[in-house]
Enzyme design. Sequence first.
Site, PDB file in Angstrom:
ATOM      1  N   SER A 192       0.841  -1.189   0.000  1.00 47.21           N
ATOM      2  CA  SER A 192       0.000   0.000   0.000  1.00 47.21           C
ATOM      3  C   SER A 192       0.878   1.242   0.000  1.00 47.21           C
ATOM      4  O   SER A 192       1.953   1.259   0.597  1.00 47.21           O
ATOM      5  CB  SER A 192      -0.918  -0.011   1.227  1.00 47.21           C
ATOM      6  OG  SER A 192      -0.495   0.947   2.158  1.00 47.21           O
ATOM      7  N   LYS A 193       0.379   2.270  -0.679  1.00 46.66           N
ATOM      8  CA  LYS A 193       1.240   3.441  -0.817  1.00 46.66           C
ATOM      9  C   LYS A 193       1.383   4.198   0.496  1.00 46.66           C
ATOM     10  O   LYS A 193       2.304   4.980   0.651  1.00 46.66           O
ATOM     11  CB  LYS A 193       0.768   4.353  -1.956  1.00 46.66           C
ATOM     12  CG  LYS A 193      -0.598   4.943  -1.806  1.00 46.66           C
ATOM     13  CD  LYS A 193      -0.887   5.803  -3.036  1.00 46.66           C
ATOM     14  CE  LYS A 193      -2.322   6.258  -3.023  1.00 46.66           C
ATOM     15  NZ  LYS A 193      -2.809   6.634  -4.331  1.00 46.66           N
ATOM     16  N   ARG A 194       0.485   3.952   1.437  1.00 44.37           N
ATOM     17  CA  ARG A 194       0.622   4.617   2.720  1.00 44.37           C
ATOM     18  C   ARG A 194       1.665   3.930   3.605  1.00 44.37           C
ATOM     19  O   ARG A 194       2.319   4.553   4.402  1.00 44.37           O
ATOM     20  CB  ARG A 194      -0.724   4.657   3.458  1.00 44.37           C
ATOM     21  CG  ARG A 194      -1.562   5.866   3.091  1.00 44.37           C
ATOM     22  CD  ARG A 194      -2.932   5.789   3.675  1.00 44.37           C
ATOM     23  NE  ARG A 194      -3.629   4.579   3.255  1.00 44.37           N
ATOM     24  CZ  ARG A 194      -4.205   4.443   2.070  1.00 44.37           C
ATOM     25  NH1 ARG A 194      -4.178   5.415   1.204  1.00 44.37           N
ATOM     26  NH2 ARG A 194      -4.821   3.317   1.752  1.00 44.37           N
ATOM     27  N   ARG A 195       1.830   2.621   3.409  1.00 43.62           N
ATOM     28  CA  ARG A 195       2.674   1.868   4.329  1.00 43.62           C
ATOM     29  C   ARG A 195       4.010   1.472   3.706  1.00 43.62           C
ATOM     30  O   ARG A 195       5.031   1.450   4.368  1.00 43.62           O
ATOM     31  CB  ARG A 195       1.887   0.607   4.722  1.00 43.62           C
ATOM     32  CG  ARG A 195       2.448  -0.207   5.835  1.00 43.62           C
ATOM     33  CD  ARG A 195       1.544  -1.390   6.120  1.00 43.62           C
ATOM     34  NE  ARG A 195       1.092  -2.017   4.888  1.00 43.62           N
ATOM     35  CZ  ARG A 195      -0.151  -2.478   4.703  1.00 43.62           C
ATOM     36  NH1 ARG A 195      -1.025  -2.423   5.653  1.00 43.62           N
ATOM     37  NH2 ARG A 195      -0.489  -3.024   3.543  1.00 43.62           N
TER      38      ARG A 195
END
Length: 469
Positions: A234-237
């Site tokens: 995920s691009k957040r993690r």
Amino acid sequence: MTVRVRFAPSPTGMFHVGGARSALQNWIYAKQQGGVFVLRIEDTDAARNKPEWTEGILSALDWIGISRGSYEGPYFQSANAGEHRAAAARLHESGRAYYCDCTREDVQARTGSQYQGYDGYHRDRGLGPGPGHALRFRTPDEGATVVVDLIRGEPTFENKLIEDFVIARGDGSPVFLLANVVDDMTMGITHVIRAEEHLPNTPKQQLLWEALGVKPPIWAHVPVVVNEKRQKLSKRRDKVALEAYRDEGYLAGAMRNYLMLLGWAPSGDREIVPWSVIEDEFRLDEVNLSSAFFDEKKLRAFNGEYIRALPVAEFIDACQPWLTGTDTIAPPPWQPEEFDADAFAAVAPLAQTRIAVLSEIVPNVDFLFLASPLIDEAAWTKTMKDGSAELLDDAVAAFEALESWDAESLKSTLEAVGAERGLKLGKTQAPVRVAVTGRTVGLPLFESLEVLGRERTLTRIRAARLRLV
Ligand code: GLU
């Protein structure tokens, strides 16, 4: 029939490595089939799209080998809005879709406390178009939708379990499911190769193809890419942006080789193989069903091997962006006029065997170009112990007396300085390395001193000695 595949990213963020993998798989499949690769930018989500993301996708694709001008497109989904609306209207006219103004709460009030999908309330009520009236697809009550998937066989979906899904919103705008189908249809797409996360959309989309009277494509849903905890990247993690890897100094060749191994392997016991072998051997129907682990450590190791395989001159060229800085790569700590290309060329082969990503070139060579080294204070404290001052004094005296300033003489001289104190070379050279480069690790010391030259080396050792008073 000419095979036509497409890669259809949404420009809503940096270009995801999983997307890059799907793009490459499409690219290779088209090439193997003598087909056409189409690039379509799915830019209908105006609130989340930005033109710079589109440019980022084009340049990242270019970097990975899908170069501008060598494919059909880019097309922009937004340019097709008229077709999307026309298709929605056709589905309504033919009775395959109907208007509905129910809110979720309305459905919930009718069917009980838990929302379990739309209940078909407006199916036969003949509601016309109007503000707030969504258009829903009339899903067949019976039968099953069988999807032909090159990787998954024939996943079968019971139609009665598919709700009457929305194809155009209350403001008349068609939703992704429909726009995506209409575009594929208009562009004559024969094979849809995309991420597994879209599999649940597929029976609905296939029903739309059929309702619009066109033979559906063949599908291939490639497994998701996950991190070490088996969570979807995920691009957040996670670090997912292809551009971030590029700017850190991964080579395009290493990256695309690695990406193709996510869920597939070439024949034999090989992983690092020329691109031509991948293009020959890759088989879409051999792609695994299980999710693919994106192992950054392994990618680093791969990249190191690719770096070492470069001819030195190419390695030197490849380092340039980090030696100068670009719009996306930070400039190095030295001023452009301090850089010395000959000195760099002299140490480049030493660096080439030691770095795993190209950005690591900078801390390895900065001591050569800065007036004084960037001292890592923790390294200094750890290394400069009792006796270091005297050792540096002796090193200066011995180095001053050297006739020939070459790595070998430097090494034997310092070895002798250490031996007088009963020290091994490793211990003897540590304070000298910190004095000259500011760090405890780096390129082989004596070759570094040779390139740095007598005067600068002695000045630095003397300066370090003064700090120890
Ligand atoms: N725009 C969609 C995405 O980025 C593409 C879906 C598809 O390939 O059909 O996920």
